[in-house]
Design a protein around this motif. Sequence first.
Motif, PDB file in Angstrom:
ATOM      1  N   GLU A 384      22.867  51.447 -17.909  1.00  0.00           N
ATOM      2  CA  GLU A 384      22.900  52.875 -17.564  1.00  0.00           C
ATOM      3  C   GLU A 384      24.298  53.449 -17.808  1.00  0.00           C
ATOM      4  O   GLU A 384      25.294  52.753 -17.638  1.00  0.00           O
ATOM      5  N   GLU A 385      24.350  54.742 -18.143  1.00  0.00           N
ATOM      6  CA  GLU A 385      25.652  55.370 -18.366  1.00  0.00           C
ATOM      7  C   GLU A 385      26.358  55.573 -17.021  1.00  0.00           C
ATOM      8  O   GLU A 385      25.812  56.208 -16.117  1.00  0.00           O
ATOM      9  N   ILE A 386      27.552  55.030 -16.883  1.00  0.00           N
ATOM     10  CA  ILE A 386      28.320  55.179 -15.631  1.00  0.00           C
ATOM     11  C   ILE A 386      29.291  56.350 -15.762  1.00  0.00           C
ATOM     12  O   ILE A 386      29.513  57.105 -14.849  1.00  0.00           O
ATOM     13  N   PHE A 387      29.879  56.505 -16.925  1.00  0.00           N
ATOM     14  CA  PHE A 387      30.804  57.595 -17.214  1.00  0.00           C
ATOM     15  C   PHE A 387      32.038  57.499 -16.317  1.00  0.00           C
ATOM     16  O   PHE A 387      32.428  58.454 -15.639  1.00  0.00           O
ATOM     17  N   GLY A 388      32.638  56.332 -16.328  1.00  0.00           N
ATOM     18  CA  GLY A 388      33.846  56.089 -15.552  1.00  0.00           C
ATOM     19  C   GLY A 388      34.529  54.832 -16.071  1.00  0.00           C
ATOM     20  O   GLY A 388      34.057  54.205 -17.030  1.00  0.00           O
ATOM     21  N   PRO A 389      35.647  54.431 -15.437  1.00  0.00           N
ATOM     22  CA  PRO A 389      36.435  53.301 -15.949  1.00  0.00           C
ATOM     23  C   PRO A 389      35.844  51.944 -15.571  1.00  0.00           C
ATOM     24  O   PRO A 389      36.473  51.149 -14.853  1.00  0.00           O
ATOM     25  N   VAL A 390      34.631  51.709 -16.018  1.00  0.00           N
ATOM     26  CA  VAL A 390      33.913  50.480 -15.651  1.00  0.00           C
ATOM     27  C   VAL A 390      33.372  49.839 -16.926  1.00  0.00           C
ATOM     28  O   VAL A 390      32.604  50.467 -17.655  1.00  0.00           O
ATOM     29  N   LEU A 391      33.799  48.601 -17.181  1.00  0.00           N
ATOM     30  CA  LEU A 391      33.404  47.900 -18.411  1.00  0.00           C
ATOM     31  C   LEU A 391      32.547  46.696 -18.057  1.00  0.00           C
ATOM     32  O   LEU A 391      32.930  45.872 -17.223  1.00  0.00           O
TER      33      LEU A 391
END
Length: 498
Positions: A384-391
């Motif tokens: 899912e798209e998180i759209f934050g600094p999470v890899l």
Amino acid sequence: MAERAPEYGLFIGGKWVSPAGRTRFQTINPATREPVGSFISGTPQDVTAAIDAAQAAFPKWRDTPAPHRGDLLLRVAEILKRRKEELGRIVTREMGKVIAEGRGDVQESIDFVEYMAGEGRRLAGETVPSELRSKFCMTIRQPKGIVACITPWNFPTAIPNWKIAAALISGNAIVFKPASNTAGCAAEVVKAYEEAGLPPGVLNFVTGSGGIVGTALATEPRIRTISFTGGVDAGREVYVKGAQGLKMVHLELGGKNPVILMEDADLRLALDGVLFGAFGTSGQRCTATSRLILHEKIYDEFLGMLLERLKHFSVGNPLDAKIEMGPVASEDQERKILEFIEIGKKEATLRIGGHKLHGGEYDRGFFIEPTIFETAHGTRISKEEIFGPVLSVLRVQDYEEAVRVANDVSYGLSSSIYTRDVNRAFRAMQELEAGITYINAPTIGAEVQLPFGGVKNTGNGGREAGSVAIEEFTELKTVFVDFSSKLQKAQIDIDPSP
Ligand code: NAP
């Protein structure tokens, strides 16, 4: 001393207006929570007034020769160049991206507006032969009429300019509704067009919520085309509402973009690319690298390099040129990202980060640690798209598995592979399901002279930027000129074979 937060009106018919009885909302600096600007919560009546103004201005603008429309865009580009530093700082203050990226946002606007100015001397149709003698066949491009542009907050000057410049060079009149939390950047963009001398009513600007202003635009019969960039949920809503009125709705939506690292990759090069792709703009680019697919032979080595580098990664005030990552764009964004991080903690292995940052300047804004999870394919954080600094980091055994994993998401915007094997690079160009593929570079870094957009749930088939940008904003008219002075019937009056 805190800078004063200016008050903006709506821009309708060439004037900044503040209709009576409207409530206002503020934008805030996500690094400090200081107010940046105050804006009108527009109503359906404001949308009607904006469309009336656009309708009145449209015929004259349509009939202005396209090269002259291009001259106007060149003046806009000059204004943006003159104001680049000031506007870059507004981008950073209102949206939170680091100052180098704030300037980059404005530079992308300049590049595109200049590029579209040149399109005024092309706007090409085609000529093709007729099957009949003494008959000429061609297509010409005509504007759609009144178009709506609805934009997100993550590229708060560049995305508005992508849409506005392409719509204007094509001869349309516009109603522009920006993302509410970067309305100040959007208003400054509009001011550049005003200063350049755009005739009143050709570009109108209505701030206010997506649910009210966006819905009014999606349902108003006089708007023929809606150009929307944002998330899948809002995009789908606009699409469905626009379909009722048989409108053309152009959607640019989310992404879940992979970088694949093969066993022969240049790991030092890839390290810089993955860091920039995943944590640039705090991971809030539609093309951000949110999945890292590592070949098992280099998995431990590269993950180790990444974790080591992140220990020294600087997060803080985005106006400080030494800082590598600023805050996320809003409290709402912060909440959504932290919720995803909690999901990740349950379904995957957290390797670094995973918290809101506290203490000192962090307490004033919306700062989240750069975060890395090791995860199996199929988890929510990996799809899912998180759209934050999470890899999300995923392990694969070979190229075939890497491509299978890369493609097994609902989105298809950007993609990347690092390899020294030219055959594999060319296979990836064909086999990755995405609108954009980078070889030996991260998933971010669009250039305005190339088409931009994606496949699957990233959109509905259109492209922005590049010379194809005008397709969204023009109708093709097919023209036949018969100079035979007699009735000729296609498919019936067949010439004998030579
Ligand atoms: P968003 O919440 O979907 O909002 C985008 C725009 O739509 C805003 O102007 C918003 O207004 C408006 N809006 C919201 N609900 C609406 C509705 N029901 N009807 C009409 N308009 C409505 O997206 P965002 O949070 O601003 O941006 C992040 C998303 O954009 C991410 O998914 C990202 O991947 C995507 N994005 C895609 C691209 C691309 O080119 N593919 C580029 C950049 C971003 P308000 O602000 O008033 O809510």
